[in-house]
Scaffold this motif. Structure first.
Motif, PDB file in Angstrom:
ATOM      1  N   LEU A  15       7.615  -3.349  -6.307  1.00  0.00           N
ATOM      2  CA  LEU A  15       6.662  -4.376  -6.729  1.00  0.00           C
ATOM      3  C   LEU A  15       5.232  -3.849  -6.728  1.00  0.00           C
ATOM      4  O   LEU A  15       4.404  -4.289  -7.523  1.00  0.00           O
ATOM      5  N   SER A  16       4.946  -2.890  -5.849  1.00  0.00           N
ATOM      6  CA  SER A  16       3.579  -2.341  -5.788  1.00  0.00           C
ATOM      7  C   SER A  16       3.210  -1.588  -7.061  1.00  0.00           C
ATOM      8  O   SER A  16       2.029  -1.349  -7.313  1.00  0.00           O
ATOM      9  N   THR A  17       4.216  -1.209  -7.876  1.00  0.00           N
ATOM     10  CA  THR A  17       3.930  -0.510  -9.132  1.00  0.00           C
ATOM     11  C   THR A  17       3.601  -1.469 -10.265  1.00  0.00           C
ATOM     12  O   THR A  17       3.227  -1.026 -11.351  1.00  0.00           O
TER      13      THR A  17
ATOM     14  N   PHE B 181       9.544   4.651  -6.664  1.00  0.00           N
ATOM     15  CA  PHE B 181      10.152   3.336  -6.545  1.00  0.00           C
ATOM     16  C   PHE B 181      10.677   2.728  -7.839  1.00  0.00           C
ATOM     17  O   PHE B 181      11.314   1.690  -7.795  1.00  0.00           O
ATOM     18  N   ARG B 182      10.394   3.320  -8.976  1.00  0.00           N
ATOM     19  CA  ARG B 182      10.932   2.747 -10.203  1.00  0.00           C
ATOM     20  C   ARG B 182      12.448   2.922 -10.259  1.00  0.00           C
ATOM     21  O   ARG B 182      12.966   3.969  -9.878  1.00  0.00           O
ATOM     22  N   PRO B 183      13.185   1.896 -10.722  1.00  0.00           N
ATOM     23  CA  PRO B 183      14.647   2.018 -10.781  1.00  0.00           C
ATOM     24  C   PRO B 183      15.062   3.037 -11.833  1.00  0.00           C
ATOM     25  O   PRO B 183      14.332   3.323 -12.783  1.00  0.00           O
ATOM     26  N   GLU B 184      16.249   3.593 -11.657  1.00  0.00           N
ATOM     27  CA  GLU B 184      16.755   4.615 -12.555  1.00  0.00           C
ATOM     28  C   GLU B 184      17.744   4.019 -13.550  1.00  0.00           C
ATOM     29  O   GLU B 184      18.574   3.181 -13.202  1.00  0.00           O
ATOM     30  N   TYR B 185      17.650   4.483 -14.778  1.00  0.00           N
ATOM     31  CA  TYR B 185      18.589   4.049 -15.806  1.00  0.00           C
ATOM     32  C   TYR B 185      19.961   4.673 -15.553  1.00  0.00           C
ATOM     33  O   TYR B 185      20.068   5.773 -15.006  1.00  0.00           O
TER      34      TYR B 185
ATOM     35  N   ASP C 146       0.848  -1.189   0.000  1.00  0.00           N
ATOM     36  CA  ASP C 146       0.000   0.000   0.000  1.00  0.00           C
ATOM     37  C   ASP C 146       0.886   1.242   0.000  1.00  0.00           C
ATOM     38  O   ASP C 146       1.242   1.777   1.045  1.00  0.00           O
ATOM     39  N   GLN C 147       1.231   1.713  -1.198  1.00  0.00           N
ATOM     40  CA  GLN C 147       2.217   2.794  -1.306  1.00  0.00           C
ATOM     41  C   GLN C 147       1.627   4.112  -1.787  1.00  0.00           C
ATOM     42  O   GLN C 147       2.317   5.110  -1.846  1.00  0.00           O
ATOM     43  N   GLY C 148       0.364   4.120  -2.205  1.00  0.00           N
ATOM     44  CA  GLY C 148      -0.241   5.373  -2.648  1.00  0.00           C
ATOM     45  C   GLY C 148       0.034   5.678  -4.108  1.00  0.00           C
ATOM     46  O   GLY C 148       0.771   4.982  -4.802  1.00  0.00           O
ATOM     47  N   GLY C 149      -0.554   6.782  -4.588  1.00  0.00           N
ATOM     48  CA  GLY C 149      -0.559   7.086  -6.004  1.00  0.00           C
ATOM     49  C   GLY C 149       0.769   7.514  -6.586  1.00  0.00           C
ATOM     50  O   GLY C 149       0.958   7.461  -7.794  1.00  0.00           O
TER      51      GLY C 149
END
Length: 252
Positions: A203-205, A22-26, A13-16
């Motif tokens: 993972l929540s994404t 949380f997405r990894p960066e290139y 439950d991480q919100g909008g």
């Protein structure tokens, strides 16, 4: 006495704004390498830009960068940068003039596109000698003792909840239609040092996690999170997470 065990927490439950957080960066080297293949540094267009993970890395490399995404929520959570013009639009109908773009990228997004329509638009906006790059990162790799439990979750438990398009990501875009003369892609990877909350926030994404939750499978998600927490140890401990980067790079 209240319990402080991981099972008492809803890790997913991480919100909008979770996607942006949380997405990894290139790696910055990715943007630099792609920019070096373009015929000039006038304009880069990042299509399906999300919140701008790759878009913002392109900004120092070009005179102008446009990030395009159909989601108002993604654009609202995009990395702010005065050098970037974010626009809400689909990949198949971009609000750009003919022949303007020196580099067109789609990072972890092309599997959602109507590819024939997108390719027509890419050809339309491409400047002479422009480069198109489809970038994806594959299934993440964890260190032991976490790797086997994660593989079981990904393959057997959450697997049925992925949309069909996910198979293109799993294959590293090996089977994606790419009707352009290709250039050799550099070997690269994403690498993060994440705590347990950061990893489960990522993972929540996932669309599969959202689909499982909407299907009433919260127990599946909670059981996995609890099992991983037990194997992880101290939730604040940072562990290495890796993703191989796959690319199709071609001239339009």
């Amino acid at each position: 006495m209240p319990s402080s065990a991981p099972a008492a927490r809803n890790w997913f439950d991480q919100g909008g704004s979770a996607y942006a957080r949380f997405r990894p960066e290139y790696p910055p080297a990715l943007a630099a390498r792609l920019a070096g293949m373009a015929p000039d540094r006038r304009l880069a267009v990042d299509v399906g830009c999300g919140n701008g993970q790759l878009t913002r890395l392109l900004a120092p490399c070009f005179e102008q960068v446009v990030g395009i995404d159909p989601s108002a929520d993604q654009i609202a959570n995009a990395f702010p940068d005065a050098r970037i013009d974010y626009r809400r639009a689909p990949a198949e109908s971009m609000p750009l003039p003919d022949g303007c773009a020196s580099l067109i990228t789609a990072a972890q997004a092309a599997h959602w596109f109507d590819l024939p329509a997108f390719y027509r638009e890419a050809r339309r906006i491409a400047a002479p000698g422009a480069v198109l790059a489809l970038v994806s990162y594959g299934v993440l790799e964890l260190e032991q003792p976490l790797a086997e439990r994660f593989r079981h979750f990904y393959r057997d438990e959450i697997g049925p909840y992925w949309p069909p398009e996910r198979t293109l990501v799993d294959s590293g875009y090996a089977t994606i239609d790419f009707p352009f003369p290709e250039r050799a892609a550099p070997a690269m990877e994403l690498r993060c040092a994440w705590s347990l909350p950061q990893f489960l926030g990522y993972l929540s994404t996932w669309s599969a996690v959202r689909n499982a939750s909407e299907a009433g499978r919260e127990t599946l998600l909670r059981d996995f999170a609890d099992a991983l927490a037990a194997a992880w140890g101290d939730a604040a401990r940072e562990r290495t997470v890796r993703w191989p980067i796959h690319m199709h790079i071609g001239h339009l």
